[in-house]
Design a protein around this motif. Structure first.
Motif, short mmCIF file in Angstrom:
data_model
loop_
_atom_site.label_atom_id
_atom_site.label_comp_id
_atom_site.label_asym_id
_atom_site.label_seq_id
_atom_site.Cartn_x
_atom_site.Cartn_y
_atom_site.Cartn_z
N PRO A 82 -11.70 -9.64 -9.49
CA PRO A 82 -10.33 -10.04 -9.83
C PRO A 82 -9.32 -9.04 -9.28
CG PRO A 82 -11.46 -9.16 -11.74
CD PRO A 82 -12.47 -9.27 -10.67
N TYR A 83 -8.16 -9.57 -8.96
CA TYR A 83 -7.08 -8.74 -8.41
C TYR A 83 -6.26 -8.22 -9.57
CZ TYR A 83 -3.31 -7.43 -5.21
OH TYR A 83 -2.38 -6.74 -4.48
N THR A 84 -6.38 -6.93 -9.85
CA THR A 84 -5.68 -6.36 -11.00
C THR A 84 -4.54 -5.47 -10.50
OG1 THR A 84 -7.09 -4.43 -11.02
CG2 THR A 84 -7.82 -6.32 -12.29
N ARG A 85 -3.79 -4.97 -11.46
CA ARG A 85 -2.68 -4.10 -11.11
C ARG A 85 -3.17 -2.81 -10.48
NH1 ARG A 85 2.76 -3.88 -12.92
NH2 ARG A 85 2.55 -5.71 -14.22
N GLN A 86 -4.39 -2.39 -10.83
CA GLN A 86 -4.92 -1.14 -10.31
C GLN A 86 -5.68 -1.31 -9.01
OE1 GLN A 86 -5.31 -1.80 -13.75
NE2 GLN A 86 -3.53 -0.51 -14.09
N THR A 87 -5.81 -2.55 -8.56
CA THR A 87 -6.56 -2.77 -7.33
C THR A 87 -5.78 -2.26 -6.14
OG1 THR A 87 -7.42 -4.81 -8.28
CG2 THR A 87 -7.72 -4.50 -5.94
N ARG A 88 -6.50 -1.62 -5.24
CA ARG A 88 -5.87 -1.15 -4.02
C ARG A 88 -6.84 -1.44 -2.87
NH1 ARG A 88 -3.04 4.69 -3.76
NH2 ARG A 88 -2.19 4.54 -1.66
N ARG A 89 -6.48 -2.44 -2.07
CA ARG A 89 -7.39 -2.86 -1.01
C ARG A 89 -7.09 -2.09 0.26
NH1 ARG A 89 -7.50 -8.72 0.62
NH2 ARG A 89 -5.35 -8.28 1.24
N CYS A 90 -8.03 -2.17 1.19
CA CYS A 90 -7.75 -1.56 2.48
C CYS A 90 -6.82 -2.46 3.28
CB CYS A 90 -9.03 -1.32 3.25
SG CYS A 90 -9.74 -2.81 3.93
N GLY A 91 -6.28 -1.89 4.32
CA GLY A 91 -5.37 -2.65 5.17
C GLY A 91 -6.03 -2.95 6.50
N VAL A 92 -5.19 -3.12 7.47
CA VAL A 92 -5.67 -3.60 8.75
C VAL A 92 -4.77 -3.03 9.84
CG1 VAL A 92 -4.90 -5.73 9.87
CG2 VAL A 92 -7.03 -5.70 8.60
N LEU A 93 -5.35 -2.81 11.01
CA LEU A 93 -4.55 -2.38 12.16
C LEU A 93 -4.39 -3.56 13.09
CD1 LEU A 93 -5.56 1.06 13.64
CD2 LEU A 93 -3.31 0.30 13.04
N GLY A 94 -3.18 -3.81 13.49
CA GLY A 94 -2.96 -4.93 14.39
C GLY A 94 -2.03 -4.53 15.51
N ARG A 95 -1.87 -5.46 16.42
CA ARG A 95 -0.95 -5.25 17.53
C ARG A 95 0.12 -6.33 17.51
NH1 ARG A 95 -4.00 -4.34 23.04
NH2 ARG A 95 -2.08 -3.37 23.71
#
Lengths: 384, 138
Positions: A57-70
């Motif tokens: 579940p996506y909670t307030r404390q969740t912190r996902r990784c991001g992504v590098l794009g161009r």
């Protein structure tokens, strides 16, 4: 091991296990990289080795990784419901894979793991050896860019997993960090928005800064006074941009608004901090935690649909434009550029319009395998 | 230089120049083709045109027809526009339409004119018989 014993010999008494020593303390080098030393009492979180069967579940404390794009460019889109016409930036999520987990739990205040993500592709003969083996250890091709994201425990992804455009969800907000375009040495009017002086009526200066201080300010110019200088080329963040469309096959994100940097520039995309509140109110689709569990095979960011490529015909092989080498014969690669492909990427490369040599490792006999192992043994020992 | 891990295929490229993805304007062009309409009539300056617009009022949808003369055209792939001028009850009205918008159901060309200008802004200062345009039949 030597570092661990030194911890106990500090003048301030024994150091507890799990606490990192202060760098520069007696017996500890200032340059010691302490980030990797893990606390043996706590086991690693489950997401590090294996992806879960269902999304967390996506909670307030969740912190996902991001992504590098161009950044690929901008175009306009028209909302069909209202006829509203807006500008959209197209970002190509180019070959993002997880390379490494870094333990910063002792260092940073948030006490979290960091995930290192590699993006892009760089020809192996142009990459330095440490980076080549670092990428090979994760089982991916040589990467051009490496960045770290601080990540909560439920958003950890095993090493080697591909993160594509499906990591983001339509309707969510993202923060985008990029390097702005360089403008060179610029004057005060363009750089800081000063109004300058009148053009006529006897004025002799037009774009000068004017006054830079007063006698009351200790008779000197204050630090940080706005003056002419190099403008641009800074890391700029734009926050709260909405994702309008996601194309997982071509690994493309359509982001509403403008993004810093030129076309072809690298941008770092992460979930916005505003997401939880907004999505909780609308009940909208939450972004997948840790990442989308049904990855879509894409052509690694290739946008050219019409560029269908056929493998070389038998005539071409006979003419010598392409060679098929198998088994132990293929040892002399000195004349060729080498790209390294693993698994599905290898299949993808076969289909591109290029001359290539195919070397099938599966058919190698034991003598040749031993010879190969010996050849690379000294090099592989370095990374372990 | 190559790395061998267990049972993995290694492919060596001779020509590695075509391998990396380069960001070119063709990427945006290929995407815009998905949104562009392919069934548009050829529109030129001076055409008398009927534009069928979709208007949504709550749940209801209806089609509104505007007729006028094209006095300006801007070609830019997906955001191409035409400016249509008409005379409504003695008041001159100009409207700019995004030709590839999904809210434009149809554009019908009624009459073509012979004009020697790219933009017909001079019609703004004229009224009545002076705004007549000579018809073109080809």
């Amino acid at each position: 091991m030597a570092l661990a014993t030194l911890w106990r010999l500090t003048a301030r008494g024994p150091v507890q296990n799990g606490l990192a020593p202060r760098l520069g303390q007696r017996g500890v080098s200032k340059w010691a990289f302490v980030g990797r030393i893990q606390d043996a009492t706590q086991p690693p979180p489950p997401g590090m080795t294996v992806l879960p069967n269902e999304l967390y579940p996506y909670t307030r404390q969740t912190r996902r990784c991001g992504v590098l794009g161009r950044k690929a460019g901008m175009m306009s889109m028209i909302d069909e419901a209202t006829g509203y016409h807006f500008g959209v930036t197209v970002v190509l999520v180019e070959r993002c894979h997880v390379l490494m987990h870094i333990d910063h739990r002792a260092q940073n205040t948030t006490k979290r793991w960091n995930m290192q993500i590699g993006a892009g592709f760089r020809r192996p003969h142009l990459t330095k050896k440490p980076l080549r083996f670092h990428c090979a250890k994760a089982g991916v091709e040589t990467k051009e860019k490496l960045i770290e994201f601080t990540v909560s425990d439920d958003a950890l992804v095993p090493v080697g997993t591909r993160i594509g455009a499906e990591h983001f969800v339509v309707g969510q907000k993202v923060d985008v960090l990029g390097t702005s375009k360089g403008k060179g040495f610029q004057g005060v009017v363009k750089r800081w928005g000063f109004s300058g002086q009148p053009a006529t009526h006897g004025s002799k200066t037009h774009r000068a800064p004017g006054s830079i201080g007063s006698f009351g300010r200790k008779g000197k110019v204050a630090k940080g006074t706005k003056m002419a200088g190099r403008m641009g080329g800074d890391s700029i963040g734009v926050f709260g941009l909405k994702i309008v469309r996601v194309d997982p096959k071509k690994s493309v994100l359509f982001i509403k608004g403008c993004i810093p940097g030129p076309n072809g520039g690298w941008v770092r995309i992460t979930d916005s901090a505003k997401n939880y509140k907004i999505l909780a109110a609308t009940g909208g689709p939450y972004p997948p935690v840790p990442t989308c569990l049904e990855p879509v095979e894409d052509r690694y960011g290739s946008m050219y649909d019409d560029m269908t490529v056929d493998p070389p015909a038998e005539d071409e092989i006979a003419l010598g434009h392409t060679q098929v080498i198998s088994g132990a014969d293929a040892e002399d690669f000195s004349n060729c550029h080498h790209e390294v492909a693993f698994g599905a990427e290898a299949e993808d490369m076969r289909s591109r319009r290029m001359e290539y040599i195919v070397y099938d490792n599966g058919q190698m006999d034991s003598a040749a395998q031993e010879k190969n192992d010996l050849k690379f043994q000294s090099q592989t020992d370095d990374i372990i | 230089m190559y790395v061998i891990l267990n049972n993995l295929t290694i492919i060596a490229n001779i020509d590695s120049m075509n391998f990396s993805t380069s960001i070119s304007p063709k990427i945006i062009e290929n995407i815009e083709k998905q949104y562009a309409k392919s069934d548009l009539p050829s529109l030129s300056i001076g055409d008398t045109v009927k534009v069928y617009l979709l208007i949504k009022e709550g749940n209801k949808e209806r089609v509104q027809v505007n007729q006028g003369v094209i006095i300006a055209k801007n070609n830019s792939q997906l955001t191409s526009t035409i400016t249509v001028r008409s005379n409504l009850q003695g008041v001159g009205v100009e409207r700019v339409y995004l030709v590839h918008s999904p809210l434009i159901k149809n554009i019908e060309v009624l009459r073509r004119s012979k004009v020697r200008r790219a933009k017909l802004y001079y019609l703004r200062g004229l009224s009545g018989k002076a705004t007549r345009l000579k018809q073109r039949f080809n």
